[in-house]
Design an enzyme around this catalytic site. Structure first.
Site, short mmCIF file in Angstrom:
data_model
loop_
_atom_site.label_atom_id
_atom_site.label_comp_id
_atom_site.label_asym_id
_atom_site.label_seq_id
_atom_site.Cartn_x
_atom_site.Cartn_y
_atom_site.Cartn_z
N ASP A 107 13.70 93.04 -39.46
CA ASP A 107 13.84 91.85 -40.30
C ASP A 107 13.26 90.64 -39.59
O ASP A 107 13.80 90.18 -38.59
CB ASP A 107 15.34 91.64 -40.58
CG ASP A 107 15.59 90.78 -41.80
OD1 ASP A 107 14.65 90.10 -42.24
OD2 ASP A 107 16.71 90.79 -42.31
N ASP A 108 12.13 90.14 -40.06
CA ASP A 108 11.48 88.95 -39.51
C ASP A 108 10.89 89.19 -38.11
O ASP A 108 11.11 88.39 -37.19
CB ASP A 108 12.46 87.76 -39.43
CG ASP A 108 13.04 87.37 -40.77
OD1 ASP A 108 12.63 87.94 -41.79
OD2 ASP A 108 13.92 86.48 -40.79
N CYS A 167 12.11 88.42 -47.64
CA CYS A 167 12.79 89.69 -47.40
C CYS A 167 12.85 90.62 -48.62
O CYS A 167 12.24 91.68 -48.62
CB CYS A 167 14.20 89.42 -46.89
SG CYS A 167 15.16 90.91 -46.60
#
Length: 486
Positions: free
Chosen positions: A37-38, A77
């Site tokens: 995530d990221d 996301c």
């Protein structure tokens, strides 16, 4: 007569052995899709960062293929994850922005997702960690190993080692080929969540912890970094604030890496490592202004590492241009499960896992609509090897920053210092954008000098603009109607 019976017995045994060997060598591979995530390419050893410790991901790259031109299609996301799991751009699958809480975006019921198609092909499917897509019946998995509530400070997704431990039984017990969707919350920024579901990313004048905590996590060896060690990417200002947050970000990335290592340990112990394809991706770029929620390189150019044990060549560095719209078609191709008359926007890049130089992979497209529901700023982009054209559909509006970015220690530090620039880009230019941005990526990798109004580039601009319009037509983009009434 005895000899005759022996002959037929031996022949039967030989045929049975050949059949068994043949079946063993044509068995469908297990597939693990790891989604961070990221996480940008700025924080991986195998992508050139000598400071960060990511030995397991580096080894995965050494045994497989490392893509140097891999792009998400939307640096947000939920939209990005639905593209990964459907092969359709977010403007076509319905996930225009974040799924959770009051944002409430959902994909259309008719979307055929990757886990559903793999289940139809005989795969046992499971997910663990962050989910953040909807509705669940569209992205249905047969086994849910953890609920994966998005951006939950107590989420399992902050401990990838524990995620691997909870995946162990599924990996070892299933007798069918399996598909495991392994999605961490790391290295996303930390946040508190209020009772109404709204996240609070306030920093109170301190760097965000990126999920790190003083007491650590069970099974995880804390790998810490000093602000003076980190490498500040050019899109960020080299300030004490950005360095402090990058050090926290690095620590979260190293935690992801340990989880990958633990997962590989369990695969090897189960004797399934050599029949398991492992794919490592990030949903979008690092959670700093100038990356996440933008279509600039730092937001969409991401790590992509694939280990396919069936490939003859190892350690390939692949510069073919692929996007996350290609992930579902590629996985289905590797699984021998491409449906009849597929309607994906992407295509399989299976051949790129075997050969370094493959023609026809020289451009990608991006489509961002919203992040949070209040962040309406649709953008479309085409990226070739040399140029990128960004179409800012709502260019009349100021560019909206996500809550976790606008409240960040790094952004607020620049504002309080009265800086005119954020990294190499003027803050005014970052917040107020023209309708079109054209960059020569080879000469201007930081995307500072907009050539859209430069007469010398008029032919290139028109060519890329035509490509963008065709992309919108072919993917049934609702925003294509803006051309008619503007």
């Amino acid at each position: 007569m005895i000899y005759k019976r022996c002959y037929f017995t031996l022949l039967f045994m030989w045929l049975h052995m050949v059949s068994a060997w043949s079946q063993g060598n044509t068995a469908k591979p297990n597939i693990i899709l790891l989604i961070a995530d990221d996480h940008g390419t700025d924080a991986l050893g195998c992508y050139g960062n000598p400071v960060i410790q990511t030995p397991n991901l580096d080894q995965l790259a050494a045994e497989g293929v490392r893509f140097t031109n891999a792009f998400c299609t939307s640096a947000s996301c939920s939209p990005s994850r639905t593209v990964i799991l459907s092969g359709l751009h977010n403007h076509a699958n319905g996930m225009y922005g974040l799924e959770h809480s009051y944002h409430h975006f959902n994909s259309f019921a008719h979307v055929q997702s990757l886990p559903v198609l793999l289940a139809k092909a005989g795969y046992q499917t499971a997910r663990i960690g962050k989910f953040h897509v909807a509705p669940e019946e569209v992205y249905a998995f047969q086994n849910v190993l953890s609920g994966g509530k998005a951006n939950d400070p107590t989420s399992l997704g902050r401990n990838a080692v524990q995620m691997a431990e909870l995946s162990k039984d599924f990996i070892t017990s299933t007798t069918k080929p399996f598909f495991l969707y392994f999605a961490t919350d790391d290295p996303h920024r930390s946040n508190k969540v209020f009772p109404n579901g709204e996240p609070d990313f306030g920093t109170a004048g301190e760097p965000n912890s990126f999920g790190n905590r003083q007491e650590g996590y069970p099974g995880v060896k804390q790998v810490t970094y000093q602000p003076g060690q980190v490498l500040v990417p050019p899109f960020l200002p080299d300030t004490k604030e950005s360095r402090a947050e990058l050090a926290q970000y690095y620590q979260a990335v190293s935690r992801v890496d340990q989880g990958v290592g633990k997962l590989i340990t369990y695969l090897k112990a189960a004797g399934k490592y050599e029949n398991t394809i492992i794919i490592y991706l990030s949903d979008n770029g690092v959670a700093f202004p100038g990356a996440k929620t933008t279509l600039y390189e730092a937001g969409i150019k991401l790590p992509c590492i694939i280990r396919n044990p069936g490939s003859k060549r190892k350690g390939i560095v692949q510069n073919g241009m692929v996007s996350w719209a290609d992930i579902t078609p590629t996985i289905l191709d590797l699984a021998g499960a491409i449906p009849a008359n597929p309607t994906f926007h992407g295509r399989s890049f299976r051949k790129l896992l075997e050969e370094e130089h493959v023609s026809g992979w020289d451009e990608v497209y991006a489509s961002h609509s919203l992040h949070e529901i209040t962040m309406y700023y649709p953008m479309r982009a085409v990226r070739t090897r040399q140029y990128k054209l960004i179409y800012n559909i709502a260019h009349q509006l100021p560019f909206p920053l996500a809550l976790d970015l606008v409240k960040s220690f790094t952004w607020q530090g620049s504002l309080q210092a009265g800086s005119a620039k954020f990294g190499k880009r003027r803050i005014e230019a970052f917040l107020h954008r023209p309708q079109f941005e054209l960059y020569d990526i080879e000469k201007d990798p930081d995307e500072i000098h907009n050539l859209a109004d430069n007469a010398q580039y008029k032919a290139i601009f028109n060519q890329l603009l035509q490509k963008l319009k065709q992309f919108q037509q072919q993917t049934h983009d609702p925003w294509i109607h803006k051309w008619e009434y503007e």
